[in-house]
Design an enzyme around this catalytic site. Sequence first.
Site, short mmCIF file in Angstrom:
data_model
loop_
_atom_site.label_atom_id
_atom_site.label_comp_id
_atom_site.label_asym_id
_atom_site.label_seq_id
_atom_site.Cartn_x
_atom_site.Cartn_y
_atom_site.Cartn_z
N ASP A 135 -3.52 2.20 -5.60
CA ASP A 135 -2.30 2.36 -4.56
C ASP A 135 -2.12 1.13 -3.96
O ASP A 135 -1.17 1.18 -2.93
CB ASP A 135 -2.26 3.82 -3.65
CG ASP A 135 -2.76 3.40 -2.35
OD1 ASP A 135 -4.07 2.84 -2.29
OD2 ASP A 135 -2.17 3.95 -1.54
N GLU A 136 -3.00 0.23 -4.13
CA GLU A 136 -2.89 -1.16 -3.09
C GLU A 136 -3.15 -2.33 -3.90
O GLU A 136 -3.74 -2.47 -4.75
CB GLU A 136 -3.99 -0.56 -2.18
CG GLU A 136 -4.16 -1.61 -1.08
CD GLU A 136 -5.62 -1.39 -0.32
OE1 GLU A 136 -5.89 -2.20 0.53
OE2 GLU A 136 -6.31 -0.46 -0.70
N ASP A 148 0.72 -1.17 0.13
CA ASP A 148 -0.01 0.14 0.08
C ASP A 148 0.87 1.37 0.12
O ASP A 148 1.78 1.33 0.92
CB ASP A 148 -0.90 0.05 1.16
CG ASP A 148 -1.96 1.07 1.21
OD1 ASP A 148 -3.20 0.65 1.46
OD2 ASP A 148 -1.58 2.31 1.10
N1 DCP Z 1 -8.49 8.74 -1.37
C1 DCP Z 1 -9.26 9.45 -1.38
N2 DCP Z 1 -10.38 9.81 -0.51
C2 DCP Z 1 -10.37 8.96 0.60
C3 DCP Z 1 -9.41 8.17 0.74
C4 DCP Z 1 -8.30 7.88 -0.31
O1 DCP Z 1 -9.36 10.17 -2.48
N3 DCP Z 1 -11.32 9.01 1.42
C5 DCP Z 1 -7.13 8.50 -2.39
C6 DCP Z 1 -6.38 9.33 -1.87
C7 DCP Z 1 -4.95 8.43 -1.49
C8 DCP Z 1 -5.48 7.21 -2.15
O2 DCP Z 1 -6.65 7.19 -2.33
O3 DCP Z 1 -3.81 8.78 -1.60
C9 DCP Z 1 -4.99 5.92 -1.35
O4 DCP Z 1 -5.81 5.77 0.06
P1 DCP Z 1 -5.26 5.34 1.02
O5 DCP Z 1 -6.32 4.85 1.89
O6 DCP Z 1 -4.10 3.95 0.86
O7 DCP Z 1 -4.46 6.49 1.71
P2 DCP Z 1 -2.92 7.09 1.31
O8 DCP Z 1 -2.33 6.23 0.55
O9 DCP Z 1 -3.19 8.53 1.07
O10 DCP Z 1 -2.31 7.22 2.84
P3 DCP Z 1 -1.83 5.79 3.68
O11 DCP Z 1 -0.33 6.10 3.81
O12 DCP Z 1 -2.42 5.72 4.92
O13 DCP Z 1 -2.03 4.62 2.93
MG MG Z 2 -2.23 4.23 0.71
#
Ligand code: DCP
Ligand code: MG
Length: 354
Positions: A104-105, A10
């Site tokens: 991203d996952e 992730d």
């Molecule tokens: N995303 C979004 N709205 C949300 C959650 C996520 O638009 N409510 C988008 C932005 C994030 C991406 O999806 O960058 C990936 O979600 P993640 O939950 O994996 O969050 P991040 O990668 O940003 O942070 P982490 O380091 O916690 O994985």
């Molecule tokens: Mg993420």
Amino acid sequence: MPQRKIIHVDCDCFYAAVEMRDDPTLSNVPLAVGGAGGRGVVATCNYKARAFGVRSAMPGAEARRLCPDLVMVPPDMARYRNASKQVMGILRELTDLVEPLSLDEAFLDVSDIDDHRGSATLMARYLRERVKNEVGITISAGVAPNKFLAKIASDWQKPDGLFVVKPDEIDGFVRELNVEKLFGVGQVTASRLHALGVQTCGDLQTLGVDVLIEQFGKQGFRLHEMAHGRDERPVVVSRIAKSVSVERTFSEDLPDMAACETVLASLVADLNLRLSRKGRDKPIHKLFIKIRYSDFSTHSLERVRENVRDPALEDYLPLLGELVTNRERPVRLLGLGVRFRNDDAPVTQLRLFD
Ligand code: DCP
Ligand code: MG
């Protein structure tokens, strides 16, 4: 079933990581990516901003109140999709058994991979290194004998972390695990479990499968399995689907329709990723959209859209507009998807008159 080796990766603060990569001055400031203007919602933010309490799905105004120096940039999905493709490409060089869950996952089943001495831990290290060098962002990875544990493990040492749950560590690991971490356990199930005196998977184990099934039906059995660290779900590369959809539950309700419209863009991007994997070349018949309000009432709407190829934000905005009558109502979940045409049905006949 023989012992499997599953890796879950992730990306760390994905959209924000791409922004920091492309403009290093952003690395030293608390950064959020989100809809521009006062009404926008935070899609994600870097870890500097998280230290102030800023979170995904938070209204921009609230984020600025928590963190007055917050720098907010608008999302640029094209660049995130590119970075995602690069990451997935690196994963697929290791194995074909890659199941992306969003941009991203992804899960990887590396049970049969002999590279890196057959060690999933070394493979995860290698993947993290390559993504850092070649894509310029960091990913966190979890290694475990199944999907459920691998996903929890990737979150364990975030950001830029690697955590491994070895088969003989499962018992000790799950016993301390809070039930909130379990797949499918939201606020409602969590508070019902708390009412039964359950905080951890250890407590769940003590409760026993019979009580769990009696209280939660089918989900009760899943809870029991997870509480023992068991999860047999395979890593699925692609399957024949009648429809493809994505949905997202927000940790904090989206305050209004303007916020929903901001989130919709990233859902559409996730949908297209799934489509490229599951629905390649299949003709789309309908688009649909689903919404759950803060009071849990759920509504959906579908419309025939025969000549859409890669559904875009503009295709879904009218459906959202049609579905939502009260623009100020807080929203808990948003989902959208496509239904494919059933080629046995005489739908194609109608198209002769287009
Ligand atoms: N995303 C979004 N709205 C949300 C959650 C996520 O638009 N409510 C988008 C932005 C994030 C991406 O999806 O960058 C990936 O979600 P993640 O939950 O994996 O969050 P991040 O990668 O940003 O942070 P982490 O380091 O916690 O994985
Ligand atoms: Mg993420």
